[in-house]
Every structure is written in structure tokens, then in C-alpha cells.
Scaffold this motif. Structure first.
Motif, short mmCIF file in Angstrom:
data_model
loop_
_atom_site.label_atom_id
_atom_site.label_comp_id
_atom_site.label_asym_id
_atom_site.label_seq_id
_atom_site.Cartn_x
_atom_site.Cartn_y
_atom_site.Cartn_z
N VAL A 58 0.85 -1.19 0.00
CA VAL A 58 0.00 0.00 0.00
C VAL A 58 0.89 1.24 0.00
N VAL A 59 0.38 2.32 -0.57
CA VAL A 59 1.06 3.62 -0.58
C VAL A 59 0.30 4.55 0.36
N LEU A 60 1.01 5.15 1.30
CA LEU A 60 0.43 6.19 2.15
C LEU A 60 0.88 7.54 1.60
N PHE A 61 -0.07 8.31 1.08
CA PHE A 61 0.29 9.65 0.61
C PHE A 61 -0.14 10.64 1.68
N THR A 89 -2.47 -5.07 17.46
CA THR A 89 -1.50 -5.48 16.44
C THR A 89 -0.08 -5.24 16.93
N THR A 90 0.87 -5.88 16.27
CA THR A 90 2.28 -5.73 16.66
C THR A 90 2.73 -4.28 16.52
N TRP A 91 2.24 -3.60 15.48
CA TRP A 91 2.66 -2.23 15.20
C TRP A 91 1.46 -1.30 15.13
N ASN A 92 1.65 -0.09 15.63
CA ASN A 92 0.77 1.05 15.37
C ASN A 92 1.54 2.03 14.49
N VAL A 93 0.97 2.39 13.35
CA VAL A 93 1.60 3.34 12.44
C VAL A 93 0.66 4.53 12.27
N LEU A 94 1.17 5.72 12.55
CA LEU A 94 0.37 6.94 12.44
C LEU A 94 0.71 7.64 11.14
N GLY A 95 -0.27 7.76 10.24
CA GLY A 95 -0.11 8.51 9.01
C GLY A 95 -0.42 9.97 9.27
N ASN A 96 0.61 10.82 9.27
CA ASN A 96 0.55 12.17 9.81
C ASN A 96 1.05 13.17 8.76
N GLN A 97 0.41 14.31 8.66
CA GLN A 97 0.76 15.26 7.60
C GLN A 97 1.94 16.17 7.95
N ILE A 98 2.08 16.57 9.20
CA ILE A 98 2.99 17.66 9.54
C ILE A 98 3.84 17.29 10.75
N ALA A 99 4.99 17.95 10.89
CA ALA A 99 6.01 17.59 11.88
C ALA A 99 5.41 17.43 13.27
N PHE A 100 5.64 16.26 13.87
CA PHE A 100 5.13 15.95 15.20
C PHE A 100 6.16 16.24 16.28
N ALA A 145 1.73 4.59 -10.75
CA ALA A 145 1.69 4.26 -9.33
C ALA A 145 0.25 4.09 -8.85
N HIS A 146 -0.65 4.90 -9.36
CA HIS A 146 -2.07 4.72 -9.03
C HIS A 146 -2.64 3.46 -9.66
N ARG A 147 -2.23 3.17 -10.88
CA ARG A 147 -2.79 2.02 -11.60
C ARG A 147 -2.40 0.69 -10.96
N LEU A 148 -1.20 0.61 -10.42
CA LEU A 148 -0.67 -0.68 -9.99
C LEU A 148 -0.59 -0.87 -8.48
N LEU A 149 -0.85 0.19 -7.70
CA LEU A 149 -0.71 0.09 -6.25
C LEU A 149 -1.93 0.70 -5.57
N PRO A 150 -2.48 0.06 -4.53
CA PRO A 150 -3.54 0.71 -3.76
C PRO A 150 -2.98 1.82 -2.87
N TRP A 151 -3.72 2.89 -2.73
CA TRP A 151 -3.29 4.05 -1.95
C TRP A 151 -4.26 4.30 -0.80
N SER A 152 -3.72 4.90 0.27
CA SER A 152 -4.54 5.54 1.29
C SER A 152 -4.01 6.95 1.43
N VAL A 153 -4.87 7.94 1.27
CA VAL A 153 -4.43 9.33 1.15
C VAL A 153 -4.95 10.16 2.31
N THR A 154 -4.21 11.20 2.63
CA THR A 154 -4.66 12.18 3.61
C THR A 154 -4.30 13.56 3.11
N ILE A 155 -5.16 14.51 3.40
CA ILE A 155 -5.01 15.86 2.85
C ILE A 155 -4.18 16.72 3.80
N ASP A 156 -3.37 17.61 3.22
CA ASP A 156 -2.67 18.61 4.03
C ASP A 156 -3.26 19.97 3.68
N ASP A 157 -2.45 21.00 3.53
CA ASP A 157 -3.01 22.33 3.34
C ASP A 157 -3.01 22.80 1.90
#
Length: 537
Positions: free
Chosen positions: A189-192, A370-381, A245-257
Motif C-alpha cells: 500500500v502507498v500512504l500519501f 496489532t504488533t505495530w501502530n503506524v500513524l499517518g501524519n501530515q505535519i512535523a510531530f 503508481a495509481h494504476r498498480l498500487l492501492p493508496w490511502s491518502v490524507t489531505i494537508d493544506d
């Protein structure tokens, strides 16, 4: 679960795919092919309608979203892509093989000018952890064939999975060459992580004589109307590497500004509300998001959500823009505290996530299982420096990040400590640089002997910032013992998860000023699920 023999003859839109569709659409779907014989379906665009390609997203164990947007003249200035102002019915198929000899789902989806002739189908009844192929048809015209993959069953123990993460692609500042290599890496999967487009007319004007001067934006101005935003997305989607990349891979996207407005927040001003209405609408129309996520006015439902990959990983995709209060100033020289913060950023009334999303996130981190928690985040944490006054100006306030909302960040850090959550890794966009940071448990404490509570991997831009030298900086400084790495290459992150470790490779391309490039892994890092903190691989 459906058997292939039964699914091959089915003509049905999945249960979720019906969400958000009107009664006329439901009636057309219930009639099958006979409904495609009416005037709306028989009308044809003047050219090939699938110029913007196809995409898939939001992979679940039993479903995936497939997407296309009909546009025979994609760069038409009115944003309608050369399509007549009428409805069209596009057929779609999902199969177990690229030749479509075993079709497991099929149906028809009606679209029209009110959604920019975009097609969003959430196809359910699929098998977990399985590769599928999909395509669309309008009249005699066939779309490119896309490939996607469902997530594993939540109870399934899997040995490994991989994801790529990326952000910040400015069309006028370079070719999207990182995607040609991302496709070859073939992540699950691709995280954008935001800034898919830039609403501003950023481009080669900043680089006189650059070889990307031919990459001209439509429209050649700041996006103001829904038509402007639609044309801008169409411009970006003409890039062949992005389409692949869109044609061959599933994406999960999140919006920034920058998809809507620089430094976006939940501004109640009527002009700002109208701009968000247009920006969110165009974003949904051009992303592989479900019908249920279609914007309602100036809001977008389902912007924060989770993806789960068996017992291995839970991905928490957050929205740090839609619900944030007005950002306090991050530069206030006369009032600065000794730690470099302005007093306003410590205000507990300021919120970056909003109460509902914050509670959702804290609960999910504790209960994921789950073994891992992954946070998909837009801006510096993670805080940049023990003394913010020592930072160079360009790094004082990366993207209006969590340094403006210190109380909200501390709530999350305190929760990690209180619930003994050691398996969180944050992946972040926006900064146009790669960073590796071990996150301290408290912004007021900078004792290098105190273990971090999580690790943040910030990813550089696809093209934003234009061509530049990599400029790697490796050595932690006295005031930044948690800052392990930084560079300013262009590329993406590639992460492989196993029950024992997470390995993240920073993949850097040789150029964005030519239509093709080479790629190298310039830095690799490992994190363990029971021991926060990154080390070199």
C-alpha cells in the motif's frame, strides 16, 4: 465469501458502493445493462475518456475502492475535462487475473458533471490478502487495466508487509520520477501524506531556464473555483509515473493544506468556508476514496480512519487540518520563552485534531491489538530542538506543525506512557526533507538517557523545492540528541514490517529534472516493537 464460479456471472455493486448514490443511480444499477441504453449512456465524449487513468485505494480484507474520472480533454480550463454536461454510465469489472477470464465482480456506475465525472466504486465481497485486476468501460472504450490488493483478515498472522510513504509533489518543479521506482518496489500500500497538488501557481518560474519549463500548470493561476481545482488535479494526473503508481498500487491518502490553502485551518470566514467546499470536493473527485467520503458542504466525512493488516499492523490515518483551531503564531521574538516557544502555542484550548478525533486516536492506539501502530501524519510531530531559538528560520515552524499545538501533542505522549504503548511509529510528510527523530516523552525534558516514547520518520518531497543537492546531515547535536538523521534528497520512504522489526529505507532519485532517473537507498533504519527508538540498519 463468494466463490469464483458464482462471482463470474454477478453484476452487482458492492454494498458500500451504493452509499451516497441517488435513487436514479440505484434504479439504473438494478436494471443491469438495460439501464445503459438511455440517452445519458448513449451520449459519447469527443475523445478517449480515460486520459486520467485509474486508481484504487482504501484496501480492506473484503473490499477496495476503484476509481476513474472521465475526461476526454483533461486540461480544459472550465474543469469539466471536455465532457458534455450530462450523465454517463461507466461499466466496471474486477477479476482474479489480468486477462479477466475470472470476473468476480462487475457493475455499472453513473456519474455526471456534479462530481466532475468521477467514478468511485467500493467493491466488496472480495477475498482477503489477494491480488485483483480491474477496469472500466464507456461505450467501446476501455480504460487501462489496474491492479490492486486487499488487506489480510484482521485475525490473520502474516510474516511481513510493506508500505511506501510520500508527500509534496509540485508539478511545475519536476517530473514525478520517484514513482517509477516505487512501482518497481511494489509495496502492499502507498500512504500519501499530503500536498498532492499545490493550489498556488508554483512552477519553473522560480528556476529560470530549468528543463522542467515545459510542465505548465492548468490553470496558470491560483486555484479559486471548483473548475480551477479540477483542472489542477487533471494537470498532475497527466504525469505518467503518477498514473502508473495509481494504476498498480492501492493508496490511502490524507489531505494537508496546499490542496486548498496554505496553512489551512477550520476558519469560519465565509470566503474560507467556500474555498474549503471547492477544495474538498475536487480532492474527493480525484482520489480513490469511497462514495461515503464524498464531501458534505465544507467538510469531508471519514477523513480520519484505520487500515489493518492482519495482526501485524494498524494504520491510523489522521486529519490535522479539518478540525484544527486557528494556529497560534510560532515566531514571537519579544515574548519567546527560554525553550523557544511562544506562550500561545502552550494554550490547552488550542487543538489540532479536535476532541472527537483525539479520543478516536487514543482509543485506537490502546486497543489495536496489532504488533505495530503506524500513524499517518501530515505535519512535523516531534519537537525540533531543545532551544527553538537556535533553529534556522526555515525550520522554526515546519508546516505549521504540532509545535503550535504543544498541549495536544503532550496528551498523546502522556497516553503512550500511561498505557505502556511502545510500538508507535509516526510517518510524516510536508517538510521537503527526510528526518529520523526519536520522540521525547515531554517537550520540557531533553535528557538523552531517558528512552523515547516513539519514532518519527519524516519523508522528503516528490518534487517540491526543485532540484537540489542531497546535503545529508547525520550527527546529532547537543541540543538535538533525538535528531538522528536529515537530508534533502527527493524520493520516498519504503518500510517493511515484520513481527520482529520495522525497517525503513529512504529511497532517493538522481534527478527530477528529467523524465526518468535512477534511485538509491541512501539511509536505512530499524525500530523494534517493544523498544522505542531507531538505530541504523
Amino acid at each position: 465469501m463468494h466463490s469464483p464460479s458464482n462471482d463470474a456471472t454477478a453484476t452487482t455493486l458492492g454494498r458500500r458502493g451504493l452509499l451516497g448514490l441517488g435513487a436514479g443511480v440505484l434504479g439504473a444499477l438494478s436494471l443491469g445493462d438495460r439501464a445503459l441504453a438511455g440517452p445519458a449512456a448513449s451520449a459519447r465524449p469527443s475523445g478517449y475518456p480515460f486520459t486520467l487513468g485509474v486508481a484504487s485505494g482504501e484496501p480492506r480484507p473484503d473490499s477496495v475502492v476503484i476509481w476513474t474520472r472521465l475526461a476526454s480533454e483533461p486540461l480544459a480550463d472550465d474543469g469539466f475535462g471536455g465532457m458534455p454536461a450530462r450523465d454517463f454510465a461507466s461499466k466496471w469489472q474486477v477479476a482474479e487475473d489480468e486477462r479477466f477470464s475470472v470476473v468476480v465482480r462487475a457493475g455499472a456506475a453513473r456519474t455526471g458533471p456534479e462530481v466532475g465525472h468521477s467514478v468511485h466504486v467500493e467493491v466488496d465481497g472480495l477475498r482477503p490478502n489477494r491480488e485483483y485486476w480491474y477496469r472500466f468501460r464507456l461505450g467501446t472504450e476501455l480504460s487501462p487495466v489496474g491492479r490492486t490488493r486487499t488487506a489480510p483478515d484482521p485475525a490473520q498472522s502474516i510474516a511481513s508487509m510493506s508500505f511506501a510513504f510520500a508527500s509534496c509533489q509540485s508539478f511545475g518543479q519536476g517530473w514525478f520520477t520517484p514513482y517509477e521506482h516505487m512501482v518497481q518496489d511494489d509495496p502492499d500500500v502507498v500512504l500519501f501524506l499530503g500536498d498532492y497538488i499545490y493550489c498556488q501557481p508554483a512552477g519553473p518560474v522560480a528556476y529560470p531556464g530549468s528543463p522542467v519549463a515545459s510542465r505548465i500548470l492548468a490553470p496558470p493561476r491560483r486555484c479559486e473555483t471548483l473548475g480551477d481545482f479540477r483542472a489542477r488535479y487533471a494537470t498532475y494526473k497527466t504525469d505518467p509515473h503518477l498514473q502508473e503508481a495509481h494504476r498498480l498500487l492501492p493508496w490511502s491518502v490524507t489531505i494537508d493544506d496546499n490542496e486548498i490553502e496554505n496553512d489551512l485551518w477550520n476558519d469560519p470566514d465565509p470566503a474560507a468556508v467556500e474555498r474549503r467546499r471547492a477544495g474538498y470536493q475536487a480532492y474527493w473527485e480525484n482520489m480513490p476514496l469511497s462514495p461515503a467520503q464524498r464531501p458534505v458542504g465544507a467538510t469531508m466525512p471519514g477523513s480520519f480512519r484505520r487500515l489493518r493488516y492482519g495482526t501485524l499492523a494498524t494504520f491510523h490515518m489522521i486529519d490535522s487540518r479539518q478540525f484544527r483551531t486557528q494556529p497560534p503564531t510560532a515566531v514571537c521574538a519579544p515574548e519567546e520563552r527560554p525553550d523557544g516557544y511562544c506562550p500561545d502555542v502552550l494554550n490547552p484550548a488550542s487543538s489540532i485534531l479536535g476532541d472527537e478525533q483525539e479520543a478516536w486516536l487514543l482509543d485506537g492506539l490502546s486497543s489495536s491489538g496489532t504488533t505495530w501502530n503506524v500513524l499517518g501524519n501530515q505535519i512535523a510531530f516531534t519537537q525540533r530542538d531543545a532551544d527553538g531559538r537556535l533553529l534556522p528560520p526555515e525550520e522554526r515552524d515546519l508546516g505549521g506543525g504540532w509545535d503550535r499545538y504543544v498541549a495536544d501533542r503532550q496528551t498523546i505522549l502522556d497516553h503512550l506512557v500511561a498505557d505502556d504503548i511502545r510500538n508507535l511509529v509516526i510517518v510524516t510528510g510536508d517538510s521537503h526533507r527526510n528526518w529520523v527523530l526519536d520522540t521525547p516523552r515531554d517537550y520540557r525534558t531533553w535528557d538523552a538517557t531517558v528512552p523515547p516514547v516513539c519514532t518519527e520518520f519524516m519523508v522528503t518531497s516528490i518534487t517540491s523545492g526543485g532540484e537540489r543537492n542531497p546535503d545529508p546531515r547525520y550527527a546529532p547535536q547537543k541540543s538535538t540528541p533525538h535528531l538522528l538523521y536529515r537530508d534533502q534528497s527527493h524520493g520516498y520512504g519504503l518500510t517493511r514490517l515484520t513481527p520482529a522489526e520495522m525497517r525503513t529505507d529512504y529511497r532517493a532519485v538522481s534527478t527530477i529534472w528529467a523524465p526518468t532517473s535512477t534511485v538509491d537507498t541512501i539511509s536505512s533504519w530499524v525500530v523494534h516493537p517493544d523498544r522505542p527508538g531507531a538505530s541504523r540498519a
